[in-house]
Design a protein around this motif. Sequence first.
Motif, mmCIF file in Angstrom:
data_model
loop_
_atom_site.group_PDB
_atom_site.id
_atom_site.type_symbol
_atom_site.label_atom_id
_atom_site.label_comp_id
_atom_site.label_asym_id
_atom_site.label_seq_id
_atom_site.Cartn_x
_atom_site.Cartn_y
_atom_site.Cartn_z
ATOM 1 N N HIS A 213 -2.648 6.807 -3.668
ATOM 2 C CA HIS A 213 -3.887 6.432 -2.979
ATOM 3 C C HIS A 213 -5.094 6.963 -3.750
ATOM 4 C CE1 HIS A 213 -6.974 6.474 0.248
ATOM 5 N NE2 HIS A 213 -6.319 5.411 0.691
ATOM 6 N N ASP A 214 -4.987 8.185 -4.270
ATOM 7 C CA ASP A 214 -6.065 8.757 -5.080
ATOM 8 C C ASP A 214 -6.297 7.959 -6.361
ATOM 9 O OD1 ASP A 214 -6.422 10.748 -3.225
ATOM 10 O OD2 ASP A 214 -5.333 12.287 -4.359
ATOM 11 N N GLU A 215 -5.260 7.248 -6.820
ATOM 12 C CA GLU A 215 -5.360 6.425 -8.031
ATOM 13 C C GLU A 215 -5.793 4.994 -7.715
ATOM 14 O OE1 GLU A 215 -5.126 7.222 -11.177
ATOM 15 O OE2 GLU A 215 -4.561 9.330 -10.884
ATOM 16 N N GLY A 216 -6.074 4.718 -6.452
ATOM 17 C CA GLY A 216 -6.603 3.407 -6.091
ATOM 18 C C GLY A 216 -5.629 2.451 -5.443
ATOM 19 N N PHE A 217 -4.374 2.852 -5.261
ATOM 20 C CA PHE A 217 -3.413 1.963 -4.588
ATOM 21 C C PHE A 217 -3.762 1.845 -3.114
ATOM 22 C CE2 PHE A 217 -1.027 2.443 -8.392
ATOM 23 C CZ PHE A 217 -0.072 1.435 -8.424
ATOM 24 N N ARG A 218 -3.697 0.601 -2.611
ATOM 25 C CA ARG A 218 -4.024 0.360 -1.213
ATOM 26 C C ARG A 218 -2.940 -0.442 -0.491
ATOM 27 N NH1 ARG A 218 -6.639 3.935 -2.348
ATOM 28 N NH2 ARG A 218 -8.883 4.279 -2.115
ATOM 29 N N ILE A 219 -1.852 -0.781 -1.182
ATOM 30 C CA ILE A 219 -0.727 -1.463 -0.543
ATOM 31 C C ILE A 219 0.536 -0.680 -0.871
ATOM 32 C CG2 ILE A 219 0.525 -3.621 -0.200
ATOM 33 C CD1 ILE A 219 -1.828 -5.112 -1.422
ATOM 34 N N PHE A 220 1.287 -0.337 0.165
ATOM 35 C CA PHE A 220 2.499 0.465 -0.001
ATOM 36 C C PHE A 220 3.657 -0.187 0.759
ATOM 37 C CE2 PHE A 220 -1.067 3.299 -0.532
ATOM 38 C CZ PHE A 220 -0.695 4.135 -1.578
ATOM 39 N N ASP A 221 4.850 -0.101 0.171
ATOM 40 C CA ASP A 221 6.076 -0.608 0.789
ATOM 41 C C ASP A 221 7.062 0.550 0.844
ATOM 42 O OD1 ASP A 221 8.491 -1.816 1.445
ATOM 43 O OD2 ASP A 221 8.138 -3.589 0.230
ATOM 44 N N THR A 222 7.386 1.011 2.054
ATOM 45 C CA THR A 222 8.186 2.226 2.203
ATOM 46 C C THR A 222 9.579 2.105 1.594
ATOM 47 O OG1 THR A 222 9.012 1.508 4.374
ATOM 48 C CG2 THR A 222 6.998 2.848 4.333
ATOM 49 N N ALA A 223 10.268 0.992 1.848
ATOM 50 C CA ALA A 223 11.659 0.810 1.402
ATOM 51 C C ALA A 223 12.448 2.099 1.561
ATOM 52 C CB ALA A 223 11.704 0.305 -0.039
ATOM 53 N N GLY A 224 12.492 2.598 2.793
ATOM 54 C CA GLY A 224 13.155 3.863 3.069
ATOM 55 C C GLY A 224 14.665 3.755 3.122
ATOM 56 N N SER A 225 15.302 4.899 3.340
ATOM 57 C CA SER A 225 16.762 4.917 3.400
ATOM 58 C C SER A 225 17.237 4.310 4.712
ATOM 59 C CB SER A 225 17.276 6.350 3.262
ATOM 60 O OG SER A 225 16.870 7.137 4.366
ATOM 61 N N PRO A 265 -5.928 6.267 4.724
ATOM 62 C CA PRO A 265 -7.000 5.358 5.160
ATOM 63 C C PRO A 265 -7.064 4.074 4.331
ATOM 64 C CG PRO A 265 -7.913 7.131 3.823
ATOM 65 C CD PRO A 265 -6.463 7.455 4.011
ATOM 66 N N GLY A 266 -7.392 2.983 5.009
ATOM 67 C CA GLY A 266 -7.704 1.733 4.330
ATOM 68 C C GLY A 266 -6.571 1.079 3.586
ATOM 69 N N ILE A 267 -5.339 1.266 4.076
ATOM 70 C CA ILE A 267 -4.200 0.695 3.360
ATOM 71 C C ILE A 267 -3.555 -0.432 4.152
ATOM 72 C CG2 ILE A 267 -3.732 2.933 2.273
ATOM 73 C CD1 ILE A 267 -1.136 2.994 4.051
ATOM 74 N N THR A 268 -2.755 -1.228 3.449
ATOM 75 C CA THR A 268 -1.824 -2.167 4.072
ATOM 76 C C THR A 268 -0.434 -1.592 3.869
ATOM 77 O OG1 THR A 268 -3.223 -4.103 3.665
ATOM 78 C CG2 THR A 268 -0.874 -4.500 4.036
ATOM 79 N N LEU A 269 0.289 -1.401 4.952
ATOM 80 C CA LEU A 269 1.586 -0.740 4.888
ATOM 81 C C LEU A 269 2.700 -1.706 5.260
ATOM 82 C CD1 LEU A 269 3.235 1.811 4.468
ATOM 83 C CD2 LEU A 269 2.726 2.460 6.843
ATOM 84 N N ILE A 270 3.648 -1.849 4.350
ATOM 85 C CA ILE A 270 4.836 -2.663 4.588
ATOM 86 C C ILE A 270 5.978 -1.716 4.928
ATOM 87 C CG2 ILE A 270 6.452 -4.341 3.606
ATOM 88 C CD1 ILE A 270 4.153 -4.978 1.536
ATOM 89 N N GLY A 271 6.547 -1.866 6.111
ATOM 90 C CA GLY A 271 7.683 -1.047 6.510
ATOM 91 C C GLY A 271 8.976 -1.778 6.178
ATOM 92 N N SER A 272 9.767 -1.217 5.287
ATOM 93 C CA SER A 272 11.034 -1.854 4.928
ATOM 94 C C SER A 272 12.074 -0.786 4.649
ATOM 95 C CB SER A 272 10.871 -2.762 3.708
ATOM 96 O OG SER A 272 10.704 -1.997 2.525
ATOM 97 N N GLY A 273 13.328 -1.200 4.682
ATOM 98 C CA GLY A 273 14.451 -0.305 4.475
ATOM 99 C C GLY A 273 15.297 -0.219 5.723
#
Length: 346
Positions: A213-225, A265-273
């Motif tokens: 996020h500090d590097e500018g990423f605003r979209i994350f996909d968890t792809a958890g266990s 803050p200010g992200i789009t979060l994809i929940g997957s896994g």
Amino acid sequence: MKLAPRAAEADRDRDRKAEHIRLALEGRMQGTGGAFDRYRFDHQALPELDFDEIDLSTTFLGKRLAAPLLVSCMTGGTEIAARINHNLAVGAERVGLALGVGSQRKALEDQTKADTFRVRDAAPSVPLLANLGAVQLNYGMGSAECEAVVAMIGADALAFHLNPLQEAIQPEGQRDFRGLVAKLGAVARGLSVPAVAKEIGSGLSARVGRALHDEGFRIFDTAGSGGTSWARIEGERARDPELGEVFADWGIPTPESIRALAALPGITLIGSGGVRNGVDAAKAIALGADLVGLAYPFLEAASESADRVVERAERIVQELKIAMFCLGARDLAALRAVELHRGDEL
């Protein structure tokens, strides 16, 4: 004789992508799962709404979706993958879902494989994610290659997959992950499309999320266990299934990864896994996800036909809508406000 985790010379010509598909379709490669089973909703016997008025629509990458679902990045680079990706694209377009392709490194190395990823003709209107391994930035690839995979498929975003566990066990694994946070930030800031940071089955932690996020990423996909175990798959490919089994359940369960990243803050979060149905999807959204990604359920269907992908997608949408009805949630904003209980917190 057991092979070392790295490939022997004779293994370097193996069709890695075809092996991944074959193994991923085996039930024994799936996680013990059930991460979402620890959570429950309070059923509303009087939902005070009309089922037909429930609105699942949302916007992602500037495009409208009929439901907050992503057909997650899966495959490409081999003959069977071309058919699978086509079926996934047809299904995503017909139902109105976002779509990702598998790692396009193979197509950069061998241009004859590019067509196995090209699905825009079959999915002209939905958001489409290109895909490249983040570690490739330490193995000779940079901004030019990133733009090339985006242009290759007419993508709306580029997903950088983070997969240290897979690379550590994979016979052909590339294990130098030094300096990638800064490199990812530099490349992402110069991209012509948004960048997505995604794991592939071990989850994203709050620490990694904050760093990117500090590097500018605003979209994350968890792809958890909890879903497909890439440790098991690569352990099988390395002919060391015991090693794969040791790490089969390694990682952050998807619900915990969603909770950790939802605070950014200010992200789009994809929940997957490990998301297997519409009730899991509802729980992911209530935990803080904006979209929900599924891979294995769609891979199974796409191995048969595009019609089966449509059927599976429509069933998941139906399940999600029923869950929302029984919670009195008219739209996704209302679903995010619903209280969700964890078993050990009751």
